[in-house]
Scaffold this active site. Sequence first.
Site, PDB file in Angstrom:
ATOM      1  N   SER A 136     -13.113   3.789   0.983  1.00  0.00           N
ATOM      2  CA  SER A 136     -13.715   4.083  -0.323  1.00  0.00           C
ATOM      3  C   SER A 136     -15.233   4.060  -0.187  1.00  0.00           C
ATOM      4  O   SER A 136     -15.772   3.332   0.662  1.00  0.00           O
ATOM      5  CB  SER A 136     -13.272   3.010  -1.320  1.00  0.00           C
ATOM      6  OG  SER A 136     -14.157   2.949  -2.416  1.00  0.00           O
ATOM      7  N   TYR A 149     -12.404  -5.683  -3.215  1.00  0.00           N
ATOM      8  CA  TYR A 149     -12.014  -4.329  -2.805  1.00  0.00           C
ATOM      9  C   TYR A 149     -13.110  -3.713  -1.929  1.00  0.00           C
ATOM     10  O   TYR A 149     -12.822  -3.139  -0.874  1.00  0.00           O
ATOM     11  CB  TYR A 149     -11.758  -3.470  -4.044  1.00  0.00           C
ATOM     12  CG  TYR A 149     -11.330  -2.049  -3.747  1.00  0.00           C
ATOM     13  CD1 TYR A 149     -10.026  -1.764  -3.347  1.00  0.00           C
ATOM     14  CD2 TYR A 149     -12.234  -0.994  -3.860  1.00  0.00           C
ATOM     15  CE1 TYR A 149      -9.637  -0.454  -3.069  1.00  0.00           C
ATOM     16  CE2 TYR A 149     -11.845   0.314  -3.592  1.00  0.00           C
ATOM     17  CZ  TYR A 149     -10.547   0.578  -3.196  1.00  0.00           C
ATOM     18  OH  TYR A 149     -10.166   1.872  -2.928  1.00  0.00           O
TER      19      TYR A 149
HETATM   20  P1  NAP Z   1      -1.994   4.602  -5.868  1.00  0.00           P
HETATM   21  O1  NAP Z   1      -1.757   5.869  -6.606  1.00  0.00           O
HETATM   22  O2  NAP Z   1      -2.080   3.321  -6.601  1.00  0.00           O
HETATM   23  O3  NAP Z   1      -0.874   4.511  -4.693  1.00  0.00           O
HETATM   24  C1  NAP Z   1      -0.873   3.409  -3.830  1.00  0.00           C
HETATM   25  C2  NAP Z   1       0.185   3.611  -2.779  1.00  0.00           C
HETATM   26  O4  NAP Z   1       0.119   2.510  -1.872  1.00  0.00           O
HETATM   27  C3  NAP Z   1       1.591   3.607  -3.361  1.00  0.00           C
HETATM   28  O5  NAP Z   1       2.384   4.480  -2.594  1.00  0.00           O
HETATM   29  C4  NAP Z   1       2.035   2.164  -3.140  1.00  0.00           C
HETATM   30  O6  NAP Z   1       3.440   2.004  -3.035  1.00  0.00           O
HETATM   31  C5  NAP Z   1       1.388   1.891  -1.803  1.00  0.00           C
HETATM   32  N1  NAP Z   1       1.251   0.466  -1.535  1.00  0.00           N
HETATM   33  C6  NAP Z   1       0.560  -0.468  -2.223  1.00  0.00           C
HETATM   34  N2  NAP Z   1       0.707  -1.671  -1.658  1.00  0.00           N
HETATM   35  C7  NAP Z   1       1.500  -1.495  -0.582  1.00  0.00           C
HETATM   36  C8  NAP Z   1       2.034  -2.366   0.388  1.00  0.00           C
HETATM   37  N3  NAP Z   1       1.771  -3.674   0.391  1.00  0.00           N
HETATM   38  N4  NAP Z   1       2.850  -1.846   1.336  1.00  0.00           N
HETATM   39  C9  NAP Z   1       3.130  -0.518   1.358  1.00  0.00           C
HETATM   40  N5  NAP Z   1       2.653   0.352   0.459  1.00  0.00           N
HETATM   41  C10 NAP Z   1       1.863  -0.142  -0.507  1.00  0.00           C
HETATM   42  O7  NAP Z   1      -3.361   4.642  -5.044  1.00  0.00           O
HETATM   43  P2  NAP Z   1      -4.255   5.843  -4.459  1.00  0.00           P
HETATM   44  O8  NAP Z   1      -5.397   5.998  -5.373  1.00  0.00           O
HETATM   45  O9  NAP Z   1      -3.443   7.014  -4.045  1.00  0.00           O
HETATM   46  O10 NAP Z   1      -4.807   5.074  -3.176  1.00  0.00           O
HETATM   47  C11 NAP Z   1      -4.486   5.399  -1.850  1.00  0.00           C
HETATM   48  C12 NAP Z   1      -5.620   4.903  -0.971  1.00  0.00           C
HETATM   49  O11 NAP Z   1      -6.826   5.555  -1.357  1.00  0.00           O
HETATM   50  C13 NAP Z   1      -5.894   3.398  -1.107  1.00  0.00           C
HETATM   51  O12 NAP Z   1      -6.184   2.848   0.159  1.00  0.00           O
HETATM   52  C14 NAP Z   1      -7.141   3.342  -1.986  1.00  0.00           C
HETATM   53  O13 NAP Z   1      -7.888   2.180  -1.797  1.00  0.00           O
HETATM   54  C15 NAP Z   1      -7.860   4.593  -1.523  1.00  0.00           C
HETATM   55  N6  NAP Z   1      -8.865   5.108  -2.447  1.00  0.00           N
HETATM   56  C16 NAP Z   1      -8.496   5.526  -3.693  1.00  0.00           C
HETATM   57  C17 NAP Z   1      -9.483   6.007  -4.547  1.00  0.00           C
HETATM   58  C18 NAP Z   1      -9.165   6.493  -5.937  1.00  0.00           C
HETATM   59  O14 NAP Z   1     -10.112   6.742  -6.727  1.00  0.00           O
HETATM   60  N7  NAP Z   1      -7.907   6.669  -6.306  1.00  0.00           N
HETATM   61  C19 NAP Z   1     -10.818   6.062  -4.126  1.00  0.00           C
HETATM   62  C20 NAP Z   1     -11.134   5.621  -2.857  1.00  0.00           C
HETATM   63  C21 NAP Z   1     -10.151   5.154  -2.012  1.00  0.00           C
HETATM   64  P3  NAP Z   1       4.366   1.634  -4.334  1.00  0.00           P
HETATM   65  O15 NAP Z   1       4.482   2.911  -5.133  1.00  0.00           O
HETATM   66  O16 NAP Z   1       5.642   1.205  -3.757  1.00  0.00           O
HETATM   67  O17 NAP Z   1       3.636   0.563  -5.069  1.00  0.00           O
END
Ligand code: NAP
Length: 239
Positions: A136, A149
């Site tokens: 991020s 975070y």
């Molecule tokens: P999201 O929609 O909340 O999805 C999170 C995913 O991670 C889900 O598939 C969840 O599975 C899985 N997960 C969470 N904890 C886990 C664990 N302990 N073991 C295995 N799987 C786990 O999040 P997202 O926004 O797509 O985020 C994906 C990545 O992008 C993350 O690393 C986040 O920090 C990064 N990111 C996101 C943003 C943003 O603005 N969205 C910005 C920068 C970086 P379940 O469905 O089973 O819970």
Amino acid sequence: MKKNVLITGASRGIGAACARTFARAGYDLYLCAQRSLEPLLQFQKELPSAYGISCHVSLCDVSSYEAVRALFADIPSLDILINNAGISHIGLLQDMSPAEWERLMSVNVSSCFYTAKCAIPLMLAQGHGRILNVSSVWGGVGASMETAYSASKGAVNAFTRALAKELAPSNIQVNAAAFGLIDTDMNQHLSESELRSLIQEIPADRIGSCEEAAALLFQLAHAPAYLTGQIVTMDGGWT
Ligand code: NAP
């Protein structure tokens, strides 16, 4: 020969978009999530017939080394590892409990160690591999109310740079994508007005899509092998 990819956190958001993007390009998939089995089973139903690929799905809490080892027991070879699973925590640092801190660090940081530890021997055996970590912009510049975070993503960035140096002689590239605001469940906590005021700070004047995030990860997975140890930012010009 067909290539394969393991995507953690593939049930929704950026990970789910990656699953579709890599499937469309003919990759065999290994997908995992922590709890959401239904969307993974849906992928298993749809993607193989649509794209002629195989799709293995499982629940795996990537914060547990034992669970990650069990996941890899069914993976005989691996071309690309995408460490995407992650969680956020919003609030003042002094209100965060040590258990919440440890949980966030183990899901966001230790998981990268566990999966890499299991993937590296497979990649060494075949003489190539790519590890992509999802980071991020807060890992570089820090965010108020998101200290843990931000620290976790800063650790992911340092992990990426260091491991890239360790693995470059073995033809394994390690890079990270540092995203700004992407339209996923992770940002569900934002009210309409909070979202609007954030968007006003973003030169691109909008939030990024999961498909754009997946496209960057796909491009990094196919970048020249000389690209390694890089944290590539995609944030609409925000930071
Ligand atoms: P999201 O929609 O909340 O999805 C999170 C995913 O991670 C889900 O598939 C969840 O599975 C899985 N997960 C969470 N904890 C886990 C664990 N302990 N073991 C295995 N799987 C786990 O999040 P997202 O926004 O797509 O985020 C994906 C990545 O992008 C993350 O690393 C986040 O920090 C990064 N990111 C996101 C943003 C943003 O603005 N969205 C910005 C920068 C970086 P379940 O469905 O089973 O819970």
